[in-house]
Scaffold this motif. Structure first.
Motif, PDB file in Angstrom:
ATOM      1  N   GLN A   1      16.216 -29.386 -48.779  1.00 54.76           N
ATOM      2  CA  GLN A   1      16.471 -28.546 -49.946  1.00 54.76           C
ATOM      3  C   GLN A   1      17.557 -27.520 -49.618  1.00 54.76           C
ATOM      4  O   GLN A   1      17.268 -26.367 -49.298  1.00 54.76           O
ATOM      5  CB  GLN A   1      15.187 -27.837 -50.381  1.00 54.76           C
ATOM      6  CG  GLN A   1      15.309 -27.030 -51.669  1.00 54.76           C
ATOM      7  CD  GLN A   1      15.739 -27.838 -52.862  1.00 54.76           C
ATOM      8  OE1 GLN A   1      16.933 -28.004 -53.111  1.00 54.76           O
ATOM      9  NE2 GLN A   1      14.777 -28.356 -53.611  1.00 54.76           N
ATOM     10  N   PRO A   2      18.835 -27.922 -49.665  1.00 57.44           N
ATOM     11  CA  PRO A   2      19.908 -26.945 -49.454  1.00 57.44           C
ATOM     12  C   PRO A   2      19.829 -25.853 -50.511  1.00 57.44           C
ATOM     13  O   PRO A   2      19.759 -26.149 -51.717  1.00 57.44           O
ATOM     14  CB  PRO A   2      21.183 -27.773 -49.607  1.00 57.44           C
ATOM     15  CG  PRO A   2      20.750 -29.196 -49.413  1.00 57.44           C
ATOM     16  CD  PRO A   2      19.356 -29.269 -49.945  1.00 57.44           C
ATOM     17  N   MET A   3      19.849 -24.624 -50.089  1.00 59.84           N
ATOM     18  CA  MET A   3      19.679 -23.534 -51.039  1.00 59.84           C
ATOM     19  C   MET A   3      20.290 -22.249 -50.496  1.00 59.84           C
ATOM     20  O   MET A   3      20.453 -22.074 -49.290  1.00 59.84           O
ATOM     21  CB  MET A   3      18.194 -23.313 -51.345  1.00 59.84           C
ATOM     22  CG  MET A   3      17.362 -22.896 -50.139  1.00 59.84           C
ATOM     23  SD  MET A   3      15.576 -22.841 -50.469  1.00 59.84           S
ATOM     24  CE  MET A   3      15.508 -21.645 -51.784  1.00 59.84           C
ATOM     25  N   ILE A   4      20.623 -21.362 -51.427  1.00 63.85           N
ATOM     26  CA  ILE A   4      21.069 -20.009 -51.114  1.00 63.85           C
ATOM     27  C   ILE A   4      20.153 -19.073 -51.872  1.00 63.85           C
ATOM     28  O   ILE A   4      20.015 -19.191 -53.105  1.00 63.85           O
ATOM     29  CB  ILE A   4      22.542 -19.790 -51.496  1.00 63.85           C
ATOM     30  CG1 ILE A   4      23.442 -20.770 -50.732  1.00 63.85           C
ATOM     31  CG2 ILE A   4      22.964 -18.361 -51.207  1.00 63.85           C
ATOM     32  CD1 ILE A   4      24.909 -20.701 -51.131  1.00 63.85           C
ATOM     33  N   ALA A   5      19.508 -18.162 -51.158  1.00 63.44           N
ATOM     34  CA  ALA A   5      18.432 -17.368 -51.749  1.00 63.44           C
ATOM     35  C   ALA A   5      18.651 -15.881 -51.509  1.00 63.44           C
ATOM     36  O   ALA A   5      18.267 -15.357 -50.470  1.00 63.44           O
ATOM     37  CB  ALA A   5      17.092 -17.800 -51.164  1.00 63.44           C
ATOM     38  N   PRO A   6      19.250 -15.178 -52.458  1.00 63.79           N
ATOM     39  CA  PRO A   6      19.370 -13.737 -52.277  1.00 63.79           C
ATOM     40  C   PRO A   6      18.022 -13.015 -52.268  1.00 63.79           C
ATOM     41  O   PRO A   6      17.864 -12.004 -51.583  1.00 63.79           O
ATOM     42  CB  PRO A   6      20.238 -13.288 -53.451  1.00 63.79           C
ATOM     43  CG  PRO A   6      20.188 -14.403 -54.426  1.00 63.79           C
ATOM     44  CD  PRO A   6      19.971 -15.657 -53.650  1.00 63.79           C
ATOM     45  N   TYR A   7      17.019 -13.534 -53.022  1.00 65.63           N
ATOM     46  CA  TYR A   7      15.696 -12.883 -53.033  1.00 65.63           C
ATOM     47  C   TYR A   7      14.678 -13.848 -53.625  1.00 65.63           C
ATOM     48  O   TYR A   7      14.319 -13.787 -54.795  1.00 65.63           O
ATOM     49  CB  TYR A   7      15.739 -11.593 -53.858  1.00 65.63           C
ATOM     50  CG  TYR A   7      14.670 -10.583 -53.497  1.00 65.63           C
ATOM     51  CD1 TYR A   7      14.834  -9.732 -52.419  1.00 65.63           C
ATOM     52  CD2 TYR A   7      13.510 -10.469 -54.256  1.00 65.63           C
ATOM     53  CE1 TYR A   7      13.860  -8.789 -52.093  1.00 65.63           C
ATOM     54  CE2 TYR A   7      12.539  -9.534 -53.947  1.00 65.63           C
ATOM     55  CZ  TYR A   7      12.716  -8.692 -52.868  1.00 65.63           C
ATOM     56  OH  TYR A   7      11.753  -7.755 -52.550  1.00 65.63           O
ATOM     57  N   TRP A   8      14.202 -14.772 -52.762  1.00 64.11           N
ATOM     58  CA  TRP A   8      13.268 -15.810 -53.193  1.00 64.11           C
ATOM     59  C   TRP A   8      11.868 -15.214 -53.275  1.00 64.11           C
ATOM     60  O   TRP A   8      11.237 -14.910 -52.266  1.00 64.11           O
ATOM     61  CB  TRP A   8      13.321 -16.971 -52.211  1.00 64.11           C
ATOM     62  CG  TRP A   8      12.464 -18.153 -52.559  1.00 64.11           C
ATOM     63  CD1 TRP A   8      11.781 -18.379 -53.714  1.00 64.11           C
ATOM     64  CD2 TRP A   8      12.233 -19.286 -51.728  1.00 64.11           C
ATOM     65  NE1 TRP A   8      11.124 -19.584 -53.659  1.00 64.11           N
ATOM     66  CE2 TRP A   8      11.386 -20.159 -52.452  1.00 64.11           C
ATOM     67  CE3 TRP A   8      12.652 -19.647 -50.448  1.00 64.11           C
ATOM     68  CZ2 TRP A   8      10.944 -21.372 -51.917  1.00 64.11           C
ATOM     69  CZ3 TRP A   8      12.227 -20.852 -49.924  1.00 64.11           C
ATOM     70  CH2 TRP A   8      11.383 -21.707 -50.651  1.00 64.11           C
TER      71      TRP A   8
END
Length: 406
Positions: A91-98
């Motif tokens: 799951q490639p992802m970018i998470a500023p505030y998950w």
């Protein structure tokens, strides 16, 4: 259906703080562009086209999904509301505030403002996603988080290079009730960072999955003068920190540079401090140093003196080395001191590529280490009131702050 569990509320941890301003002026009801999705809990946008292709750890993407729960993903949407510890497989992802964002309070069909998620593309090289004053599950908006993700194509490139910027204006809650929180705190708190989805490359910001994640609004990996601003570069598929030119920027803690990262055998780790006449390097857990590679400065031709940690006496001298030459320790060490940086070099404290240091370690695995500038010896170089960020290259590795899954 979410299963609600309760935890003891940790009072006093809500940070009602304002830091970096969010970018706006993109039109729409709140100035952040178009509404990314209607009021919801755990939903996502449709697949959205990127105005430029990106190379994310060797995977090329031209579309993305905005997920209500504080992140974007590339292969599919993501409804998971309790943040999982990175790495998250496939799951490639970018998470500023998950975290468990819930936007069902504060939105109406005709008036969108607080507690909404927006998207804008102000140029063909920029995408901005804004979680504007969003609340938490179940439909609570008494505490609000206001943060933003900015994706930008690297100017003058055509190889998918881009940067990701996290902007935190306000962070007041960490956890939805379905993740064990009470009144927005406790339980399994938010996670911030990025993940290649390959179980190898990822980075987790300080405080993630702990209540200290609220402190992201007060910290920065760009400058101590820009609290709440975090920036990462992905150059031609390389992760931040893989090379000295694409270095990772950690934070300064109490005047010292704190690191925690994973190393493989025979791979050199680069860390880049700012300005001083010397530095103490110390492993605080997990490993030992086996060699150091220091830069060759144009204004510093006399080389460096390597001492036992904190022992700047003839008896503590381990040897001398010129810049650009590897110094191998006779036996592995948990700490050492580098002295002899010529003050005439006038290293600019705002120059984050001023003094790249290469390190190797005895064992593979997680390293916890600190680097503390020696400032008492600074004579000709004015001591800055606060140190800006330093870079950390990883030579194929990633700087992480690992947390055990709750």
């Amino acid at each position: 259906m979410k299963k609600i569990s309760l935890a003891v509320m940790l009072a006093g941890l809500s940070a009602n703080l304002h830091a970096i301003e969010l970018l706006n002026g993109f039109g729409g009801d709140a100035g952040f562009g178009e509404l990314a999705m209607l009021a919801n809990d755990d939903d996502s946008s449709n697949a959205l086209n990127l105005p430029f292709g990106i190379n994310f750890f060797g995977q090329e993407f031209n579309r993305f999904f905005i997920n209500n729960n504080g992140n974007i993903s590339f292969l599919s949407d993501l409804s998971t509301f309790t943040p999982e510890a990175f790495p998250v497989a496939t799951q490639p992802m970018i998470a500023p505030y998950w975290a468990d964002v819930d936007t069902r309070v504060g939105q109406t069909p005709t008036a969108f403002g607080s507690n909404s998620v927006y998207v804008a593309s102000p140029s063909a090289e920029t995408v901005v996603v804004t979680w504007h004053n969003v609340g938490y599950y179940p439909a609570q908006n008494d505490k609000q988080n206001n943060f933003q993700l900015v994706l930008q194509k690297t100017p003058g490139t055509s190889n998918g290079s881009f940067s990701a910027e996290f902007r935190y204006d306000r962070l007041e809650w960490t956890t939805g009730d379905a993740s064990g929180g009470v009144n927005g705190l406790g339980g399994t708190p938010a996670q911030a960072g990025y993940d290649a989805g390959d179980n190898i490359n990822y980075e987790t910001l300080p405080g993630s999955r702990s209540n200290e994640v609220l402190n992201l609004v007060n910290l920065s990996n760009v400058s101590t003068a820009t609290p709440g601003l975090w920036r990462f570069s992905f150059n031609n598929g390389a992760l931040p920190g893989q090379t000295a030119e694409n270095a990772f920027l950690p934070v300064v803690v109490d005047g010292a540079y704190q690191f925690e990262f994973n190393v493989q055998l025979n791979q050199r780790v680069f860390i880049d401090p700012l300005v001083a006449v010397g530095y103490d390097y110390e492993v605080t857990g997990g490993n030992q140093f086996t060699s150091v590679l220091l830069p060759l400065l144009a204004a510093d031709t006399d080389g460096y003196a390597i001492y036992a940690l904190g022992n700047l006496t003839p008896g503590g001298l381990l040897g001398t080395v010129t810049g650009g030459t590897v110094f191998n320790f006779a036996t592995p060490l948990t700490g050492f001191t580098v002295a002899g940086i010529d003050a005439a070099a006038m290293l600019d404290p705002a120059n984050t590529t001023a003094f790249v240091t290469g390190l190797t370690f005895l064992n593979a695995g997680v390293v916890q280490m600190s680097q503390t500038p020696i400032t008492t010896l600074v004579a000709q170089v004015p001591e800055p009131s606060s140190y800006a960020m330093l870079l950390c290259g990883l030579a194929g590795l990633i700087v992480v702050r690992r947390k055990t899954r709750a």
